[in-house]
Design an enzyme around this catalytic site. Sequence first.
Site, PDB file in Angstrom:
ATOM      1  N   HIS B 126      18.540  34.038 -22.016  1.00  7.10           N
ATOM      2  CA  HIS B 126      18.771  35.292 -21.475  1.00  7.10           C
ATOM      3  C   HIS B 126      20.061  35.286 -20.869  1.00  7.10           C
ATOM      4  O   HIS B 126      20.347  34.106 -20.105  1.00  7.10           O
ATOM      5  CB  HIS B 126      17.767  35.734 -20.637  1.00  7.10           C
ATOM      6  CG  HIS B 126      17.602  37.214 -20.505  1.00  7.10           C
ATOM      7  ND1 HIS B 126      18.502  37.759 -19.280  1.00  7.10           N
ATOM      8  CD2 HIS B 126      17.303  38.309 -20.836  1.00  7.10           C
ATOM      9  CE1 HIS B 126      18.450  39.020 -19.358  1.00  7.10           C
ATOM     10  NE2 HIS B 126      17.513  39.540 -20.216  1.00  7.10           N
ATOM     11  N   ASP B 203      13.496  29.219 -16.488  1.00  6.10           N
ATOM     12  CA  ASP B 203      13.596  30.820 -16.302  1.00  6.10           C
ATOM     13  C   ASP B 203      12.141  31.080 -16.816  1.00  6.10           C
ATOM     14  O   ASP B 203      11.704  30.921 -18.135  1.00  6.10           O
ATOM     15  CB  ASP B 203      14.291  31.333 -17.287  1.00  6.10           C
ATOM     16  CG  ASP B 203      14.228  32.839 -17.378  1.00  6.10           C
ATOM     17  OD1 ASP B 203      13.567  33.338 -16.959  1.00  6.10           O
ATOM     18  OD2 ASP B 203      15.312  33.239 -18.202  1.00  6.10           O
ATOM     19  N   GLN B 206       9.617  34.907 -19.054  1.00  4.09           N
ATOM     20  CA  GLN B 206       8.529  35.455 -20.234  1.00  4.09           C
ATOM     21  C   GLN B 206       7.504  34.586 -20.283  1.00  4.09           C
ATOM     22  O   GLN B 206       6.517  34.694 -21.212  1.00  4.09           O
ATOM     23  CB  GLN B 206       9.439  35.440 -21.578  1.00  4.09           C
ATOM     24  CG  GLN B 206      10.290  36.408 -21.480  1.00  4.09           C
ATOM     25  CD  GLN B 206      10.124  37.838 -21.659  1.00  4.09           C
ATOM     26  OE1 GLN B 206       8.752  38.178 -22.016  1.00  4.09           O
ATOM     27  NE2 GLN B 206      11.197  38.798 -21.568  1.00  4.09           N
ATOM     28  N   LYS B 229       7.694  42.531 -15.179  1.00  2.00           N
ATOM     29  CA  LYS B 229       7.352  41.766 -16.521  1.00  2.00           C
ATOM     30  C   LYS B 229       5.856  41.353 -16.381  1.00  2.00           C
ATOM     31  O   LYS B 229       5.231  40.747 -17.355  1.00  2.00           O
ATOM     32  CB  LYS B 229       8.176  40.732 -16.973  1.00  2.00           C
ATOM     33  CG  LYS B 229       9.608  41.207 -17.266  1.00  2.00           C
ATOM     34  CD  LYS B 229      10.448  40.213 -17.917  1.00  2.00           C
ATOM     35  CE  LYS B 229      11.848  40.260 -17.954  1.00  2.00           C
ATOM     36  NZ  LYS B 229      12.480  41.290 -18.805  1.00  2.00           N
ATOM     37  N   CYS B 369      19.989  41.082 -24.590  1.00  2.00           N
ATOM     38  CA  CYS B 369      20.566  40.237 -23.467  1.00  2.00           C
ATOM     39  C   CYS B 369      20.508  38.691 -24.089  1.00  2.00           C
ATOM     40  O   CYS B 369      20.512  37.833 -23.219  1.00  2.00           O
ATOM     41  CB  CYS B 369      19.988  40.264 -22.318  1.00  2.00           C
ATOM     42  SG  CYS B 369      19.976  42.119 -21.591  1.00  2.00           S
TER      43      CYS B 369
HETATM   44  C1  PLP Z   1      14.000  35.113 -20.748  1.00  2.00           C
HETATM   45  C2  PLP Z   1      14.481  36.278 -19.689  1.00  2.00           C
HETATM   46  N1  PLP Z   1      15.048  35.714 -18.706  1.00  2.00           N
HETATM   47  C3  PLP Z   1      15.526  36.584 -17.485  1.00  2.00           C
HETATM   48  C4  PLP Z   1      15.437  37.907 -17.596  1.00  2.00           C
HETATM   49  C5  PLP Z   1      15.824  38.855 -16.545  1.00  2.00           C
HETATM   50  O1  PLP Z   1      14.750  39.589 -15.702  1.00  2.00           O
HETATM   51  P1  PLP Z   1      15.200  40.574 -14.886  1.00  2.00           P
HETATM   52  O2  PLP Z   1      15.939  41.649 -15.531  1.00  2.00           O
HETATM   53  O3  PLP Z   1      13.708  41.375 -14.171  1.00  2.00           O
HETATM   54  O4  PLP Z   1      16.076  39.962 -13.609  1.00  2.00           O
HETATM   55  C6  PLP Z   1      14.512  38.250 -18.841  1.00  2.00           C
HETATM   56  C7  PLP Z   1      14.264  39.987 -18.830  1.00  2.00           C
HETATM   57  O5  PLP Z   1      15.105  40.798 -18.960  1.00  2.00           O
HETATM   58  C8  PLP Z   1      14.230  37.407 -19.640  1.00  2.00           C
HETATM   59  O6  PLP Z   1      13.289  37.989 -20.778  1.00  2.00           O
END
Ligand code: PLP
Lengths: 412, 412, 141, 141
Positions: B126, B203, B206, B229, B369
């Site tokens: 991401h 990370d 998910q 999430k 993203c």
């Molecule tokens: C795999 C992954 N990493 C990081 C993020 C970033 O999370 P957040 O936007 O809640 O900071 C997301 C979600 O958008 C994600 O799906």
Amino acid sequence: MLRSESLRVDEIRKDFPILQREVHGKRLVYLDNAATTQRPKAVIDATVEYYSQHNANPHRGVHQLSLEATEAFEGARSKVASFINASTEETIFTRGATESLNLVRYGWGNSHVKTGDLIVLTMMEHHSNIVPWQLLAKQTGARIEFVGLTKEGKLDEDHFERLMGQSPSIVAFTHCSNVLGTINDAARLSARAKRAGAITVVDGAQSVPHMPTDVRAMGCDFLAFSGHKMLGPTGIGILYGRRAILEEMEPFQSGGDMIKQVHTTGATWNDLPYKFEAGTQDSAGAVGLGAAVDYLNSIGMKRVRDHEMALTAYALEQMSKFPGITVYGPMNAKDKGGVVSFNMGDIHPHDMASLLDEEGVAIRSGHHCAQPLMELLDVPAMSRASFYIYNSFDDIDALMQALSKARNVFCL
Amino acid sequence: MLRSESLRVDEIRKDFPILQREVHGKRLVYLDNAATTQRPKAVIDATVEYYSQHNANPHRGVHQLSLEATEAFEGARSKVASFINASTEETIFTRGATESLNLVRYGWGNSHVKTGDLIVLTMMEHHSNIVPWQLLAKQTGARIEFVGLTKEGKLDEDHFERLMGQSPSIVAFTHCSNVLGTINDAARLSARAKRAGAITVVDGAQSVPHMPTDVRAMGCDFLAFSGHKMLGPTGIGILYGRRAILEEMEPFQSGGDMIKQVHTTGATWNDLPYKFEAGTQDSAGAVGLGAAVDYLNSIGMKRVRDHEMALTAYALEQMSKFPGITVYGPMNAKDKGGVVSFNMGDIHPHDMASLLDEEGVAIRSGHHCAQPLMELLDVPAMSRASFYIYNSFDDIDALMQALSKARNVFCL
Amino acid sequence: MSSSDIYRELILDYYRNPRNFGRLDPHDIDAKDSNPLCGDEIEIQIQVSKDGKMEEVHFLGKGCAISQASASMLTELAKGKPLEWTKDLSKEDILKMLGTSDLGPARIKCALLSMKVLKTGVYAYLGAKPEEATGSQDIDH
Amino acid sequence: MSSSDIYRELILDYYRNPRNFGRLDPHDIDAKDSNPLCGDEIEIQIQVSKDGKMEEVHFLGKGCAISQASASMLTELAKGKPLEWTKDLSKEDILKMLGTSDLGPARIKCALLSMKVLKTGVYAYLGAKPEEATGSQDIDH
Ligand SMILES: Cc1ncc(COP(=O)(O)O)c(C=O)c1O
Ligand SMILES: Cc1ncc(COP(=O)(O)O)c(C=O)c1O
């Protein structure tokens, strides 16, 4: 002194569920508003409605909920922007005043401040407007000077003027001290700092919630404040930044939503204000803050200020009649926000807060995140009562009665 | 395929107010859970109760509300810590996964990464786990390598192994891809990266919401995830960090609450985890996240995973029978989270999302993203359906029916 | 109007068989923009005649059916018109052109992207600033 | 028990006229800690006799009445006791010493700070790690 309330406090109090509760069997007299304020039902309801009806990620989705969430989120931004007379592009959501100030440190400071540069702060700053600059100075080799205070607890204008003569690159100061209550003339100081070639960073954490704000009239480059100190949710705040300066700045945090394009070789940034809002937005927080702004607007910020000034004048009068109490900061309510810090005899503020708590009176004790100021005034700690729209003259009477009791317990 | 639900979805759905609403006159079928999940009444109620009964600043006050707020806030931290088998000192509240990753970039990266150092990412990251490292690399002169993917959408283990041979200083990878759904073997990858001398940043945005998590078993140095999430409020997230590494790290943001002492000449830092939590805490957010953890625990994360696996298997089966659909990522539900990304004929995902929305089916369309991954797979965008505890086999049937309709509209 | 109605044959036809698609060389006007949220991209190239008419209008781009069909239709509509004609062009004209009365906030940007690009190009050519001339927030993303 | 009851004459007296206050030179044990939230500071210095008794126990510090009185009372209590005595010292002992049964989460840390310092000093002297020996979260801040 006339106990004339410019607000209908009885009516207002009904809007705040927490004010209906008791503490140790006593009516809750909440006088810790400089730490955090309470939430009216309108703010709580807005959050509940958002989660119950519209919750989704703003901006990116095509589906109905996402559209509604975008509308709610950007609608809240518009409300906050008008509240301070800024444009929406200049109104950045952060986690709070502290993050707003850190954003300026990293986003502007890292790329603009050089060895030998001067950063001017004041002796009445909150740690959040000190430590980021100390770390920036350490990292870049810049130096920091603190503008001193007068005996009355106001800014030493001569000292400020002398420092302006040294062409600082950053001048950061609080609009209203969270300890002394002192209100600084942000427009005049900003104009002077600009002439000296500095960028101006105003800490509005204690002013925006309590008086009308107009960033254009103020003329500062940045203004930082927090939602939770103005009836809004915890975890949301604002950085206002002048457009021209935001445009030339580097991003602070990076990740989703703040980019235009990402390749394995690098990335480009989104438009303002999104460039500075990395990651999924705190949309429920924004919506709650929007509802808080609506609530404050329905009262009128001029009346909020008048009300607090009347309460402060009354509190100052009562305290100066009370034997053994030392009040810190200006003694004229016109010169200060609704913040009264004091000590009484040899009662340690920590003991004081316990004794008042027993009477249902919630105040703050300690260094109030302003240790340099404590050192300057040569006191280890202070007690602090701070007011907001739901406080009444009765609350101050309750405070004074509790202080009498404390004096008796300590046989003063 | 057996449509056996391991969860009582009907019962669960009653807990989610938003799932009772209609969209365009249709039942809401919410399949955008990888973007953000919905909130059960328990989470909304916890927030309301906090604001209506206990709201104050945690940690510093002596008065009753402040004590209650501290208990609520630290209680929430304990819940989250046990949820991932960490200690409370290692469980840092942030604004979300993105801020968690930025904290590692600034707090560890700035002071440890040097010119020529290697940072290893993967092609399925991401943006939030790419851009911070790109900026760090640019600033320090480090270089970045992206581990490639197999045809199936899994990590290219040979490539990973080769890169480990180059002694990277940071290895950052997602536990579960938000596009392909691919689950990486975080424990094995972390162990290998450690042997290569790197710190490991996982990370978990998910993964933590969807399966049992044990940071000790995972053996990583950092784990980042977001509250929104996993049924929690917006604007709150977590960074887990191994104690030894957190202790030697510099703070990221600075200001109130993260200091021990501040003088005009410098400052010292508070103990863990507070050193990394500058400014007034998002206590309501933390409390809401605590309630979300309680809710998930009451179901059991093993069952959550089983349920999503069953849904995913069913969706994959339905989609592979459907003419004209291309599914991206592993085709075995065991290898992936509850995320199914796809395209159909020449229907642009943006059009697809509109057409499904009309049927009440909320999915996500776009680059998710993950632009580098889109470039690698040579598609401009994808549609994505993603599942959670309140989704049923009926929801997938509704999705498939809506897809049939879209096919008809586009005369495929 | 429901969104599936938007994809009437007409739009699908323009999406799949775009008129005036491809580079136009030489050209007097060349403008380009994208919608960062969905990734739609439109570039418009125009040959201007001596008497200030848009003699040839081509477009390039990628994105959803609505953005691409709308761009293609717009090139047809613009062809042969005087440059000044673009000044009066409005959101309503585009909706009429697409044969719909409303598109909702998510998709209206897709439909209007080509108008924005056209105006940007023509105004730049005429030496005026696009912001002043359009005066409408609707065409911004 | 209400918190005003805590400030019975006894505690106020120890707060205003602290026994065993001030440096102790020479000393065998010297330990110090502070409560970062409220700024209370306590330092304890001890002279140890040949047979392992705390012959003299002094303290220095600043802070609220409860932390200072509690430290002063503790020096009196400890004086003459064998070093091992500190191992069994518990939160309950401190509350009993202060003449109260409960202090609530905000103030209990003030009351226990001196015990924490005493244990830290004595354990260090005995060569044991304080964490192992105390085993209680209560004395942590
Ligand atoms: C795999 C992954 N990493 C990081 C993020 C970033 O999370 P957040 O936007 O809640 O900071 C997301 C979600 O958008 C994600 O799906
Ligand atoms: C003057 C001042 N500045 C900054 C802050 C920091 O605000 P926050 O803790 O909400 O980030 C505060 C409040 O604590 C404050 O009173």
